[in-house]
Every structure is written in structure tokens, then in C-alpha cells.
Design a protein around this motif. Structure first.
Motif, PDB file in Angstrom:
ATOM      1  N   GLU A  44      -1.471  -5.691  -5.034  1.00  0.00           N
ATOM      2  CA  GLU A  44      -1.583  -7.020  -4.429  1.00  0.00           C
ATOM      3  C   GLU A  44      -1.017  -8.059  -5.390  1.00  0.00           C
ATOM      4  N   ASN A  58      -6.875   0.371  -6.385  1.00  0.00           N
ATOM      5  CA  ASN A  58      -7.500   1.674  -6.593  1.00  0.00           C
ATOM      6  C   ASN A  58      -8.007   1.845  -8.022  1.00  0.00           C
ATOM      7  N   ASN A  75      -2.590   0.614  -4.220  1.00  0.00           N
ATOM      8  CA  ASN A  75      -2.316  -0.576  -3.417  1.00  0.00           C
ATOM      9  C   ASN A  75      -2.130  -1.743  -4.376  1.00  0.00           C
ATOM     10  N   GLU A 123       1.401   5.455  -0.815  1.00  0.00           N
ATOM     11  CA  GLU A 123       0.721   6.742  -0.966  1.00  0.00           C
ATOM     12  C   GLU A 123       1.734   7.860  -1.094  1.00  0.00           C
ATOM     13  N   ASP A 178       0.858  -1.179   0.000  1.00  0.00           N
ATOM     14  CA  ASP A 178       0.000   0.000   0.000  1.00  0.00           C
ATOM     15  C   ASP A 178       0.898   1.235   0.000  1.00  0.00           C
TER      16      ASP A 178
END
Length: 793
Positions: free
Chosen positions: A481, A519, A479, A461, A459
Motif C-alpha cells: 500500500e 502481510n 500486499n 500473489e 495485491d
């Protein structure tokens, strides 16, 4: 050897006659304590015999316990005492006093028998390499095992293997080497933790170098496999070692290793803590050939780390045929990464438009843990008939925050301050079953299954300072995965006689890979199944010359950071990011190797060829004076190589080693309507010497050279560097003092040029000189060791 046979005959005779020895009312009790003369250490399991003075026949006998103590009773009074142990002079005691029916011999010193010791260790005195069907085996001799070095230093002595200053292991110049302990993944083999540095040279029996793995091993990775075989330690009781190290740049650590062996259990613990700093000097420029604008950057980045590492484990010998192992490793790191980079922007007239400083303050905490559960069953009919089940789990986490502050030095203010937060978690699990059955003295079959799960979340930012407030930059925030599962099934069959053998195998692997940008809901799902055949053969012409040939098919699966499209913004003009659409690359590998002896020299040479499809290459693109570097699948690579290495020991105090590798490659491919067809070569060499001086002082010099070579868009330059080490044994070898200098002349550098029709880029990096000083002490029955901080993420 004569002493050893003699001792065995004594023990056999005692077992036959001890039942006929009856205690009398006036029995005489003989007792004492046996130690080694030079070190005053107890001598366990030595043979104590009472002999009749009239006919020299054995009356009775016993052996010393773990602490070197013994106690024996005799009904006869006319005797003498004989003490023997392999590697020591037999001691005969004829004069002693009897008081209250007891003979107290006190402390008895055993003197080493140099001739017997020479006979016992002559085959293992100098480390040497021998062939097996699908591997080369580097047997660790006393020239290395008695030095107190760590496993990383032992690996650096193995031909074809190199360990850099950060503890990264490479084979034939390629990183991505898989390291196993006794043939399986282990918490002690993790290169990203400190555990590998806690294995000492005296614990290692041999190291198997597998450059062309059989179907038994997973097909991923093209560099190869290093399998560390640990000794079956026979010393019971306590073993331990403690070490302390310091250095510049900051490299401070304390380490302790403990081992307790009983009849059924082997308990081990390793504890380490320390702090180190890894500075790196960086330079770069981006040149826009269309409008002649240039951006220069220069600075120093630090990676300061405090770390704590704990390993606990036990081997439980259920019986003679079944062993259960449980071990775990816990580590915690605290990172501080300050950096300062000076940027300068020049226009087409080569005039300085603006310059600024970009300061980074990064803090992170990294919890890690691993566990290993292993069960091994040995069948009664043959020692090599085994069934092994293992489970390995690992976790790595990172909580990181960064602050980037820009200060304008001259010109206009064109940049903005930024902040980033990273929450990273990775869990990996490996489950494995292996079965080996020697059907006869010449035929062996192997089969097994492995299941690997990788689950990662990252994650990330980014926030930009806008009108005094930090606002999330949606274009750079997401994010990621990553979920990968690989199921592998294999079978091999081997025919091996004294001079000739052949081994064939087939491995099937199914891969399920899923990536998701949560996102933006971008995903990439892959599911594919591959067959990986292998074939190996060897032929021993005589005791001085052997040949080995092999073929295997391999796969390189894109790793997490190859796929993750988000990047670090330390330098906004040189950005590296992943490619979620990246495909695996496949390699067919062929190899012919010989090993031969000439006098006191042992040499090994190899011819090898590999053909790789969908080659993963890092490709640079250019936009608004910013270089973006991304991995892409580009065509094929046909590689041909020659490697030779050897060791020469003209006398006891001098050992010379050398390694040379020459590789020619032919590239075919295209990307973005640009053709990348070219050929080139690269070579490397390593020369080392170990010189023994009086007073137990050893000097080691190791010189390395890596040539430059062409890349798909430019070239990498070559470099040479020299490492020096001095080791001194004190307290009769129970303690060792080490002084090491890595990269003496600060010449180990990384230089990369990219030259395209519309732009040019240059990147430079250098770690610099590292000086370390350490002292270690072995207690109990342990030996002094070197504790290494290892390489961390």
C-alpha cells in the motif's frame, strides 16, 4: 490587411446607418449562399454590402451565417452587390435579375487572394521559437499545423523534445516530462492513455518548453515541463474528423473527433478503438566470476492490447469573463502477453548442464477513467488578470493473472511451474488554485496552492507447483500500500519590459509518504517540508539575438514502482524490484540560453549545469547466479552540458532541423563499501528534413543517435535509428494519407553491461521495425487528423 480594414469600416458604417434604413412596401430581398471555390465549404461571417450605382455609397449590408447563407432587404432598386472576406478577392455583382421583388444569387464562389493570404500568415508560415522570461515558446506555423499530424508528432518537431515509437516523451534525453494543456493538468495530457494522440496540429497555437520551471509549477521531476497551448477556436458549428490506421506488427485503430461550437458552449467528443502488438526481443546472460558458471537466456515477449477510449467534455462560457470546463475520459484495455524464453546453464568447464523453455501466458484487463473540472475567471481591467480553479481525478486498475510453464529440453529438471495474480488499483487527485495579477504593464505577481493525493494498492500473489498442487510462495507474496500527499504553495513576482525582465519565486512543498507491506507489517513513513526558490531573467539585444538565464531547485520523489519491493518473475535469473526505503533526490539547476537568427536559419544554444544529491541509481547485486536490480540512493552527480538546435528553410519545399546535446557528468558516492567515483559524458543528436514534392506529397526523414555512457557499475551502449514518413493530401486537403516507418533498420536497441569483481551481466532489448498506414478525413469545418493509439502502461 487592406481587405480586413476595409471590412471593418463597412461593418462600422452599417451599424451607424442601419437605423435610418426604412422598409418600403416594394422592398427587394437579395439572398444567396457563399462558398469557398476550391473546397466548396461555406464561408461564414463574410460581409455582404449593397451599394448605390450612382454614388457608390453603402445602402445596407449584412454578414453570412454559419452555413454561408445570407438574406438582405433594400428599399432602393438601383444598386450593385459587393462581397468581401479577409483572405479572399472581393467579388462585385452588377448583373442580376429581379423576380417578384427577389434576387436569388444562388451559390457564389469566393476565390482566395494569394497576396492577401501571404500577408496574413507570413509570420506564422514557419514554426519558430521565441523567448519568455522562464520558458521557450515554440509557435506552431503552417508548415506543421497544415499537415494533419497529431500532438505527439508536433512535439517531436519541437527542439530538445523526442517522442519514441511508444509515444513516450523525453526532454533533453530525460523521461518523466510533465505535460500540461493550457497551463494545467488535463485528461488530454495523460501519456498513459490515447487522449494526447487525438489533439491535432491545427488545434495547437504553441508549445511552451520549460526546462527550468519557475515556482508556479510543482517541484517534482527534473526533466521539465511541456505546456500545450490550444487555439481559441473561432469556427462555430460542427467540426469533425475520422481516421483509420493499420500496420505491422499489428497496429490497427479507428478514431473519430467531434466538436460543436455555439455562442455559449463548446462541446467535444473523441472516440477511439483498436488493437496492437508490441513484440520485444530479449537476450541476457549472468556470469559468475567466482565459480565460472553462466546462465544464458533469449526469447521474445509480446504485449498484445485491445483498447477502447472515449473522451467527452464541454466549455461553458458563462459570460465574456467566466468559463467553466468539464471533461472526462474512459478507457478499457484487454491485454494478452505471451512470451517464450530459452534458458541454458553452463558449468565452470563451459559444459551445457541443462536447458529449458519458460512459457508465459498473461491476461489482464485495465479499466481507466479521468475527469477534469476547471473554472477560469478573467477580470475586466486586464486580459491576463485571472483566477483559475481546477480539479483532476484519475483511476487506473489492473486485474492480471499469469501462468509460467517450464519445459526441460536437456539435462536435469531444475525449475518449477508458477502462477501469479495481481490486483492493482491507483487513484490520483489534484486540486489547484492559481491567481495572476498584472499590476501594471511591467509588473506581474502570481500566487497559488496545489494539493495532490496518490493512493495505491498492489495485491500480489505467487504460487509454486509442488507435487501437482499450486502452493502460495509466502516469501514472494504480499500486499503493498502506497499513500502520498503533497501540499504546495507558491508566489512569484516579475518585472518585464520590451528588452529586459526578471522573475523570482518561492515554492513551499510538504510531503507525507506512507508505504506498508500488509502481510509482513513493514512500513515506511516520511514527512518532510522543502523550499524551492527560482530566479529567471532574459535580455533581448535586438530582433536577431536574445539571452535567457535561470535557476531552480527541483525534487525527484520515488515513484510507486521504485518503492514496491515485489517483482515480476518472467525471468527468475534477472529480477527487478523496488526499495521502500528510497529517499528523494534534490537538484539545483542553472541554465544560460541564447536564441539568434542567421539569414533563413534560427538557432538556439544552451549551457546548463545541475547538481543532484541522493541520486537514485539502479544497482545490481548477485546471489546464486541470480541478478537483483534495485534502486538505491548513491552520492551526488554534477552535470555540465551544452545543447544547440536549429531550423533552416532555404525555400518553400525544404526544411532542415537539427538538435545536438552534449553532457559531461562527475559522480561521487559509495554503496555496500564500494566506491562509485567516476566521470563520463553522453551525447545525442537528431537531424530531420521535410521535403515537399508536387501533388501535395511531403517526405520526412528523421535520424537519431544516442551515445553510450558509463553507469555506476558498467555502461549502456549507443544506438542510431531512422524514421521515415510520407504524407499525401487528397480531396483538396480534406483527406490525408500517411505512411510511416519507425526504426527502418531495426537499430534502436537497449544494451546494458554490469561488470563487478564477482559477476558480470548483460541485457539486450529491441522493439524492431514498425510500419503504419493511415487515412483520415475531415468533415464539416474540421480538418483531417492522425489518430494515435498512444502509449499505455
Amino acid at each position: 490587411m487592406k481587405i480586413f480594414i476595409k471590412t471593418k469600416l463597412y461593418v462600422l458604417f452599417l451599424l451607424v446607418t442601419s437605423g435610418n434604413v426604412c422598409a418600403q412596401e416594394k422592398d427587394i430581398e437579395v439572398f444567396g449562399n457563399l462558398v469557398e471555390e476550391q473546397t466548396s465549404q461555406p464561408v461564414p461571417y463574410a460581409t455582404i454590402v449593397l451599394k448605390d450605382n450612382t454614388n457608390n455609397k453603402i445602402i445596407t449590408g449584412t454578414t453570412t451565417d454559419d452555413n454561408g447563407k445570407f438574406r438582405i432587404t433594400s428599399s432602393k432598386t438601383d444598386f450593385y452587390i459587393e462581397i468581401s472576406f479577409m483572405g479572399y478577392r472581393t467579388k462585385t455583382i452588377t448583373e442580376f435579375s429581379v423576380s417578384n421583388a427577389m434576387v436569388n444569387l444562388g451559390t457564389i464562389n469566393l476565390v482566395p487572394d494569394n497576396q492577401a493570404l501571404d500577408e496574413a500568415v507570413i509570420t506564422g508560415e514557419v514554426s519558430k521559437t521565441v523567448f519568455k522570461l522562464d520558458k521557450r515558446v515554440f509557435n506552431v506555423g503552417k508548415d506543421i499545423s497544415s499537415t494533419g499530424a497529431s500532438a505527439l508528432e508536433v512535439l517531436n518537431n519541437v527542439p530538445s523534445v523526442n517522442v519514441n515509437i511508444e509515444g513516450e516523451v523525453s526532454l533533453r534525453g530525460k523521461s518523466g516530462v510533465q505535460i500540461l494543456i493550457n497551463g494545467k493538468p488535463s485528461v488530454l495530457a495523460d501519456q498513459s492513455s490515447n487522449a494526447l494522440g487525438t489533439i491535432t496540429a491545427d488545434m495547437i497555437e504553441s508549445i511552451e518548453v520549460i526546462t527550468n520551471p519557475s515556482a508556479k509549477y510543482e517541484a517534482s521531476g527534473t526533466a521539465g515541463i511541456l505546456n500545450i497551448i490550444l487555439k481559441k477556436e473561432e469556427n462555430k458549428g460542427w467540426n469533425g474528423s475520422i481516421s483509420a490506421n493499420t500496420g505491422t506488427p499489428d497496429n490497427h485503430s479507428l478514431g473519430i473527433s467531434l466538436n460543436r461550437r455555439t455562442e455559449d458552449f463548446n462541446l467535444f467528443a473523441q472516440l477511439g478503438a483498436g488493437y496492437r502488438s508490441l513484440p520485444q526481443d530479449n537476450k541476457a546472460f549472468n556470469r559468475n566470476l567466482t565459480n565460472k558458471e553462466v546462465v544464458f537466456s533469449e526469447g521474445t515477449a509480446y504485449r498484445n492490447e485491445g483498447f477502447f477510449n472515449l473522451t467527452l467534455g464541454t466549455d461553458y462560457h458563462i459570460d465574456e469573463l467566466n468559463v467553466l470546463t468539464l471533461s472526462g475520459n474512459l478507457a478499457y484495455e484487454i491485454e494478452d502477453q505471451p512470451s517464450e524464453t530459452n534458458f541454458r546453464f553452463f558449468n565452470s568447464e563451459n559444459e551445457l548442464v541443462t536447458s529449458w523453455l519458460r512459457d508465459e501466458t498473461t491476461e489482464a484487463t485495465n479499466p481507466k477513467w479521468q475527469y477534469e473540472l476547471n473554472y477560469k475567471k478573467q477580470f475586466k481591467n486586464k486580459e491576463d488578470h485571472t483566477l483559475q480553479l481546477s480539479a483532476l481525478g484519475t483511476f487506473f486498475g489492473k486485474e492480471q493473472s499469469s501462468q509460467f510453464k517450464n519445459t526441460t529440453i536437456s539435462g536435469t529438471d531444475t525449475t518449477t511451474d508458477q502462477q501469479t495474480d495481481t490486483n492493482f488499483q491507483q487513484a490520483d487527485y489534484t486540486f489547484k488554485v492559481d491567481y495572476t495579477n498584472p499590476l501594471s504593464d511591467v509588473y506581474t505577481v502570481e500566487t497559488g496552492v496545489q494539493y495532490v493525493m496518490n493512493d495505491v494498492g498492489n495485491d500480489y500473489e505467487v504460487r509454486d507447483l509442488t507435487q501437482g498442487e499450486y502452493i502460495v510462495n509466502e516469501a514472494l507474496t504480499n500486499n503493498f500500500e502506497y499513500d502520498q500527499k503533497v501540499l504546495g504553495i507558491y508566489a512569484t513576482g516579475a518585472y518585464e519590459k520590451e528588452k529586459w525582465g526578471i522573475k523570482a519565486g518561492l515554492r513551499l512543498e510538504n510531503t507525507q509518504l506512507n508505504t506498508l507491506l500488509t502481510n509482513t507489517e513493514e512500513f515506511n513513513d516520511q514527512n518532510f517540508t522543502d523550499f524551492f526558490p527560482t530566479l529567471h531573467t532574459s535580455y533581448k539585444i535586438d530582433d536577431y539575438f536574445s539571452l535567457q538565464a535561470g535557476y531552480s531547485k527541483r525534487i525527484f520523489r520515488p515513484r510507486l514502482w521504485d518503492l514496491n519491493p515485489f517483482f515480476n518473475i518472467r525471468n527468475n535469473f534477472n529480477v527487478r524490484k523496488g526499495n521502500p526505503d528510497l529517499q528523494p533526490e534534490y537538484t539545483d539547476s542553472y541554465e544560460l540560453t541564447s536564441i539568434y537568427k542567421i539569414g533563413k536559419a534560427s538557432l538556439s544554444s544552451s549551457l546548463y549545469h545541475s547538481h543532484t544529491t541522493d541520486v537514485v541509481e539502479r544497482v545490481s547485486t548477485f546471489e546464486d547466479n541470480v541478478t537483483f536490480t534495485t534502486p538505491e540512493n548513491i552520492g551526488t552527480n554534477a552535470s555540465f552540458g551544452f545543447e544547440t538546435n536549429g531550423k533552416y528553410s532555404p525555400n518553400k519545399w525544404l526544411t532542415l532541423t537539427g538538435d545536438f546535446n552534449l553532457n559531461y557528468f562527475d559522480r561521487k558516492g559509495s554503496f555496500l563499501e564500494q566506491t562509485f567515483d567516476f566521470s563520463g559524458n553522453r551525447w545525442s543528436s537528431k537531424l530531420g528534413s521535410k521535403i515537399g514534392f508536387p501533388a501535395d506529397i511531403d517526405l520526412e526523414l528523421t535520424g537519431n543517435y544516442q551515445s553510450g555512457y558509463k553507469t555506476v557499475q558498467g555502461k549502456l551502449t549507443g544506438f542510431a535509428f531512422l524514421d521515415i514518413g510520407v504524407r499525401k493530401k487528397i480531396f483538396k486537403g480534406k483527406a490525408i494519407v500517411n505512411l510511416g516507418v519507425r526504426d527502418l533498420f531495426e537499430s534502436q536497441i537497449s544494451e546494458r553491461f554490469v561488470s563487478e569483481p564477482t559477476f558480470e551481466t548483460y541485457d539486450f532489448g529491441r522493439r524492431g521495425r514498425f510500419i503504419t498506414f493511415g487515412i483520415s478525413y475531415g468533415f464539416g469545418k474540421g480538418e483531417a487528423m492522425t489518430y494515435s493509439g498512444g502509449r499505455r502502461r
